[in-house]
Every structure is written in C-alpha cells, then in structure tokens.
Design a protein around this motif. Structure first.
Motif, PDB file in Angstrom:
ATOM      1  N   THR A  90      20.425 -10.358  21.511  1.00  0.00           N
ATOM      2  CA  THR A  90      21.347 -10.848  20.480  1.00  0.00           C
ATOM      3  C   THR A  90      21.724 -12.299  20.740  1.00  0.00           C
ATOM      4  OG1 THR A  90      22.247  -8.630  20.136  1.00  0.00           O
ATOM      5  CG2 THR A  90      23.588 -10.484  19.386  1.00  0.00           C
ATOM      6  N   ARG A  91      21.952 -12.643  22.020  1.00  0.00           N
ATOM      7  CA  ARG A  91      22.295 -14.019  22.370  1.00  0.00           C
ATOM      8  C   ARG A  91      21.172 -14.968  21.949  1.00  0.00           C
ATOM      9  NH1 ARG A  91      26.104 -15.456  25.938  1.00  0.00           N
ATOM     10  NH2 ARG A  91      26.087 -13.369  26.858  1.00  0.00           N
ATOM     11  N   ARG A  92      19.922 -14.564  22.223  1.00  0.00           N
ATOM     12  CA  ARG A  92      18.784 -15.415  21.844  1.00  0.00           C
ATOM     13  C   ARG A  92      18.720 -15.588  20.327  1.00  0.00           C
ATOM     14  NH1 ARG A  92      16.211 -12.553  26.116  1.00  0.00           N
ATOM     15  NH2 ARG A  92      15.332 -11.049  24.642  1.00  0.00           N
ATOM     16  N   ARG A  93      18.979 -14.502  19.591  1.00  0.00           N
ATOM     17  CA  ARG A  93      18.938 -14.578  18.130  1.00  0.00           C
ATOM     18  C   ARG A  93      20.026 -15.514  17.600  1.00  0.00           C
ATOM     19  NH1 ARG A  93      19.438  -9.565  17.137  1.00  0.00           N
ATOM     20  NH2 ARG A  93      21.340  -9.343  15.912  1.00  0.00           N
ATOM     21  N   ILE A  94      21.201 -15.445  18.186  1.00  0.00           N
ATOM     22  CA  ILE A  94      22.311 -16.291  17.756  1.00  0.00           C
ATOM     23  C   ILE A  94      22.029 -17.750  18.071  1.00  0.00           C
ATOM     24  CG2 ILE A  94      24.730 -16.849  18.238  1.00  0.00           C
ATOM     25  CD1 ILE A  94      25.176 -13.806  18.623  1.00  0.00           C
ATOM     26  N   VAL A  95      21.548 -18.017  19.285  1.00  0.00           N
ATOM     27  CA  VAL A  95      21.243 -19.399  19.683  1.00  0.00           C
ATOM     28  C   VAL A  95      20.177 -19.988  18.760  1.00  0.00           C
ATOM     29  CG1 VAL A  95      20.235 -20.824  21.509  1.00  0.00           C
ATOM     30  CG2 VAL A  95      21.949 -19.088  22.082  1.00  0.00           C
ATOM     31  N   GLU A  96      19.183 -19.181  18.424  1.00  0.00           N
ATOM     32  CA  GLU A  96      18.133 -19.661  17.529  1.00  0.00           C
ATOM     33  C   GLU A  96      18.685 -19.953  16.134  1.00  0.00           C
ATOM     34  OE1 GLU A  96      15.255 -20.645  18.130  1.00  0.00           O
ATOM     35  OE2 GLU A  96      14.425 -20.846  16.105  1.00  0.00           O
ATOM     36  N   ALA A  97      19.572 -19.067  15.641  1.00  0.00           N
ATOM     37  CA  ALA A  97      20.188 -19.297  14.326  1.00  0.00           C
ATOM     38  C   ALA A  97      21.033 -20.565  14.340  1.00  0.00           C
ATOM     39  CB  ALA A  97      21.039 -18.089  13.934  1.00  0.00           C
ATOM     40  N   ALA A  98      21.780 -20.781  15.424  1.00  0.00           N
ATOM     41  CA  ALA A  98      22.599 -21.987  15.531  1.00  0.00           C
ATOM     42  C   ALA A  98      21.725 -23.242  15.551  1.00  0.00           C
ATOM     43  CB  ALA A  98      23.466 -21.916  16.784  1.00  0.00           C
ATOM     44  N   ARG A  99      20.607 -23.143  16.296  1.00  0.00           N
ATOM     45  CA  ARG A  99      19.689 -24.291  16.359  1.00  0.00           C
ATOM     46  C   ARG A  99      19.108 -24.594  14.984  1.00  0.00           C
ATOM     47  NH1 ARG A  99      14.688 -25.510  16.311  1.00  0.00           N
ATOM     48  NH2 ARG A  99      14.062 -23.334  16.009  1.00  0.00           N
ATOM     49  N   GLU A 100      18.695 -23.554  14.257  1.00  0.00           N
ATOM     50  CA  GLU A 100      18.101 -23.750  12.933  1.00  0.00           C
ATOM     51  C   GLU A 100      19.097 -24.378  11.951  1.00  0.00           C
ATOM     52  OE1 GLU A 100      16.855 -19.870  11.846  1.00  0.00           O
ATOM     53  OE2 GLU A 100      15.076 -19.864  13.147  1.00  0.00           O
TER      54      GLU A 100
ATOM     55  N   THR B 213      29.546 -23.625   9.981  1.00  0.00           N
ATOM     56  CA  THR B 213      30.618 -22.912  10.668  1.00  0.00           C
ATOM     57  C   THR B 213      30.073 -21.727  11.458  1.00  0.00           C
ATOM     58  OG1 THR B 213      31.053 -21.343   8.875  1.00  0.00           O
ATOM     59  CG2 THR B 213      32.141 -23.506   8.741  1.00  0.00           C
ATOM     60  N   ILE B 214      30.955 -21.128  12.256  1.00  0.00           N
ATOM     61  CA  ILE B 214      30.598 -19.921  12.999  1.00  0.00           C
ATOM     62  C   ILE B 214      30.161 -18.810  12.046  1.00  0.00           C
ATOM     63  CG2 ILE B 214      31.581 -18.060  14.420  1.00  0.00           C
ATOM     64  CD1 ILE B 214      33.225 -20.138  15.872  1.00  0.00           C
ATOM     65  N   ARG B 215      30.835 -18.717  10.895  1.00  0.00           N
ATOM     66  CA  ARG B 215      30.467 -17.686   9.912  1.00  0.00           C
ATOM     67  C   ARG B 215      29.034 -17.882   9.408  1.00  0.00           C
ATOM     68  NH1 ARG B 215      34.679 -14.498   7.727  1.00  0.00           N
ATOM     69  NH2 ARG B 215      36.798 -15.232   8.160  1.00  0.00           N
ATOM     70  N   ASP B 216      28.625 -19.159   9.219  1.00  0.00           N
ATOM     71  CA  ASP B 216      27.255 -19.430   8.765  1.00  0.00           C
ATOM     72  C   ASP B 216      26.243 -18.936   9.788  1.00  0.00           C
ATOM     73  OD1 ASP B 216      28.360 -22.643   7.528  1.00  0.00           O
ATOM     74  OD2 ASP B 216      28.216 -20.726   6.479  1.00  0.00           O
ATOM     75  N   VAL B 217      26.506 -19.224  11.064  1.00  0.00           N
ATOM     76  CA  VAL B 217      25.597 -18.777  12.122  1.00  0.00           C
ATOM     77  C   VAL B 217      25.563 -17.252  12.185  1.00  0.00           C
ATOM     78  CG1 VAL B 217      25.112 -18.856  14.595  1.00  0.00           C
ATOM     79  CG2 VAL B 217      26.009 -20.889  13.442  1.00  0.00           C
ATOM     80  N   ALA B 218      26.746 -16.619  12.028  1.00  0.00           N
ATOM     81  CA  ALA B 218      26.810 -15.160  12.065  1.00  0.00           C
ATOM     82  C   ALA B 218      25.984 -14.541  10.945  1.00  0.00           C
ATOM     83  CB  ALA B 218      28.268 -14.704  11.971  1.00  0.00           C
ATOM     84  N   ALA B 219      26.092 -15.125   9.748  1.00  0.00           N
ATOM     85  CA  ALA B 219      25.329 -14.605   8.609  1.00  0.00           C
ATOM     86  C   ALA B 219      23.830 -14.752   8.841  1.00  0.00           C
ATOM     87  CB  ALA B 219      25.750 -15.337   7.329  1.00  0.00           C
ATOM     88  N   ARG B 220      23.412 -15.895   9.397  1.00  0.00           N
ATOM     89  CA  ARG B 220      21.983 -16.125   9.639  1.00  0.00           C
ATOM     90  C   ARG B 220      21.455 -15.143  10.694  1.00  0.00           C
ATOM     91  NH1 ARG B 220      18.063 -20.318   9.539  1.00  0.00           N
ATOM     92  NH2 ARG B 220      19.138 -20.970   7.641  1.00  0.00           N
ATOM     93  N   ALA B 221      22.261 -14.878  11.735  1.00  0.00           N
ATOM     94  CA  ALA B 221      21.807 -14.007  12.826  1.00  0.00           C
ATOM     95  C   ALA B 221      22.038 -12.528  12.544  1.00  0.00           C
ATOM     96  CB  ALA B 221      22.507 -14.406  14.132  1.00  0.00           C
ATOM     97  N   GLY B 222      22.824 -12.214  11.501  1.00  0.00           N
ATOM     98  CA  GLY B 222      23.108 -10.825  11.181  1.00  0.00           C
ATOM     99  C   GLY B 222      24.041 -10.153  12.170  1.00  0.00           C
TER     100      GLY B 222
END
Length: 345
Positions: free
Chosen positions: A42-52, A13-22
């Motif tokens: 921040t965008r790069r960090r979020i995209v990377e967390a979503a990819r992972e 979920t979006i919450r999972d990605v948010a937690a991973r990216a902080g």
C-alpha cells in the motif's frame, strides 16, 4: 484554456492522492510521512500515486517565499497492540490536510502511558519543538490537562467541552447520535437493548453511556444494559457472548466501535443466532469493515477526517490569536443496513 490552466495550478491535496491510490486520506498521511500503519504494498502504491500527481508539501520553500512563521503541531498517541485504526488515521489525515495549507507540520509520537505523554509535552515545549498540541483520548478528570495548562502550551482537546478543562474542544454530538440509535431500535420493536462500551473512564464512553441510559429510560417498556470493554475485538466478542447467553438476552446491541460489532456477528453465528432475525447489531464508526462484512453492519457514521480538519483550524487560531472557541464538528448519523431488523416475536 482558462479551465485547463486553473486545474493545472490547483495544489494537489492528500485527498487527491488518496483517490488515485484507492485508499483513505489517513493512510496517505502515514505512508508519505514514513510512519507505521500501512502495508509495504500500500505504501508503494501511495508513493507512486503521489509521484504521478506531483504532490509535495514543500513547507520550507513556501515559508521562505511567503515570509510566514513555521508552526509545528504535536500529537501523542498511547501505544496499543492493534496499532492505528481507520478513525485515528482519518483524524490525522484531516489535521495534516489543513496544516499543509500553511507552512505547518505535524509531529506525531506514540507513548506507553499518560506519564510519558506529559513528559513528552514538557520536553517539546521547553525545547521549542512545537507551537501547540492536540489532546486525544480525553478521560474524566484527565491528568494531562493541568500540567499542559501550566506549561502555557496552546492545546485543543478532541472531546466534549465538559471534559476539556481550560482548552478549547472540538467534538461530535455522540449523545444525540446514540439516542437516535436507541429510538430507532425501539421503533423496530426491540425492548431489550444493550450497549457494549469502551473503558469506563474514557470521556466519550461516559457521555455515550449516560445518553444511552437516559434515552432507554424514556422509551416505554425498554430495558437497557451496558458492558464496558477495552474496545478490542476479543473484548467485544466476550461481552457479546455474555449478553447472548443470558436468560433475558437482548434483541439489539449497540457497540462503541466497528471491531467489536464485527466480532459479534461471529459470536452470534457460533451460538446459533441469526443477524438480524434473532439479534440486531449497530456499530459506531462507519468503516470499510461495516460494509464488507455479511450482513452489512448498521452504523453510526461520522467524518473523522473533517473532525481533524476542524481540530487543526481551531489550534492554528489559538496559536495565532491566543484564543479560540470550542466548536462542534457535526453529529454522527445512523445508517441502517442488513444487521438491524424488527425485533423477534
């Protein structure tokens, strides 16, 4: 083994990605939909967390597999110089969290004014681009309500039911919350309390202001004063300076957002006043700003992400069934911190 399999099958979920990216869920929503409001880093960090994590809404594939109708929800925001704040981002994140559970998407646009917003809704509905819309920033006698209703477009208002006209409303009980804040400050011994509000026509400003004034009138020996602003940090600072340089300056001030309350700390320091020894401050919206400033700001805390989730559920119910009841989404809770204390003797 079953536990591992269950975790693997659970949809990210979006919450999972948010937690991973902080970051906040709202920031994830903006970044993954390539919208302004977050920095490049921040965008790069979020995209990377979503990819992972393997996050993907995959709406088209799910629609084909399930045979469901694809819904698109429209939402327009009036353009402002400061961009989206944390509350708006979290609200959007909550809406998208629920929409992502079905083959649904959010179409988000910014507009310069109400006339442009009404024209946008007309264009969306007549072209079949949306199945319904979310109305935010509702004001008294809101000019959008009648034309949107005449279109026949399903819509949900993020407002108190008294202001939502023919549409279902999703709201938080701001009146009860600000009444609690006024009583708390009176309990600390404050007898001169002020309220720095938003624009006078804004629905939540009217409701909060009326509740604040009525509650103060019920408290023995308490006098209250309100000053309207445009909710910017600059306007909050100006209002604070006006209040704190008056002969009968208040010993406690409640602000309608976090930006103005943070600005108020600097104004108090500039005037040689200590927070909270000389003046107590309370902010609406318990954001990161409230917790990282010194002293930490007492705040009226609510969950705009949860409000967004309830807004989306209400609108989908309206689209699917042709009707949906208005519903509360909780009451903001006062969180006392270092910016409030006993009234000066």
């Amino acid at each position: 083994m079953d536990g591992v399999s269950s975790r693997m099958q659970r949809r990210v979920t979006i919450r999972d990605v948010a937690a991973r990216a902080g970051v906040s869920a709202g920031a994830v929503s903006l970044a993954l939909n390539d919208r302004p409001g977050v920095s490049d880093a921040t965008r790069r960090r979020i995209v990377e967390a979503a990819r992972e994590l393997g996050w993907s809404p995959n709406l088209a594939a799910r629609s084909l597999a399930q045979g469901d109708r694809v819904h698109t929800v429209g939402m327009a925001l009036t353009r402002g110089g400061a961009g989206l704040d944390q509350v708006q981002m979290a609200l959007i994140g909550g809406i998208e969290q629920v929409l992502a559970e079905r083959p649904c998407a959010l179409l988000l646009h910014t507009v310069p004014d109400r006339d442009a917003e009404i024209a946008l809704y007309r264009q969306w509905w007549q072209s079949g681009r949306v199945n319904g819309s979310v109305l935010v920033g509702v004001v008294a006698d809101d000019p959008r309500l009648e034309p949107v209703h005449k279109l026949g477009m399903p819509a949900v208002a993020v407002s108190q039911p008294a202001l939502s006209g023919p549409f279902p409303a999703v709201w938080t009980d701001d009146a009860a919350a600000i009444a609690e804040a006024a009583r708390y400050l009176a309990l600390l011994g404050h007898r001169r309390i002020a309220h720095v509000t938003g624009p006078a026509p804004l629905g939540r400003t009217l409701l909060r202001g009326d509740a604040f004034t009525a509650t103060a009138a019920e408290l023995p020996g308490v006098t209250a004063r309100s000053l309207p602003t445009d909710l910017s940090a600059h306007a909050g600072a100006r209002a604070t300076r006006t209040l704190l340089t008056a002969a009968d300056r208040p010993t406690a001030i409640v602000y309608d957002n976090d930006l103005m309350a943070v600005a108020a700390i600097a104004v108090a320091e500039e005037l040689g006043l200590r927070v909270p020894q000389d003046v107590s401050l309370v902010a609406w919206d318990d954001s990161d700003l409230c917790r990282i400033t010194r002293p930490q700001l007492s705040a009226l805390s609510h969950d705009p992400f949860a409000v967004g989730e309830e807004v989306a559920r209400c609108l989908l119910e309206l689209i699917d069934e042709g009707r949906a009841p208005s519903r509360p989404a909780g009451t903001p809770v006062l969180v006392p911190r270092g910016s409030t204390g006993p009234a000066p003797s």
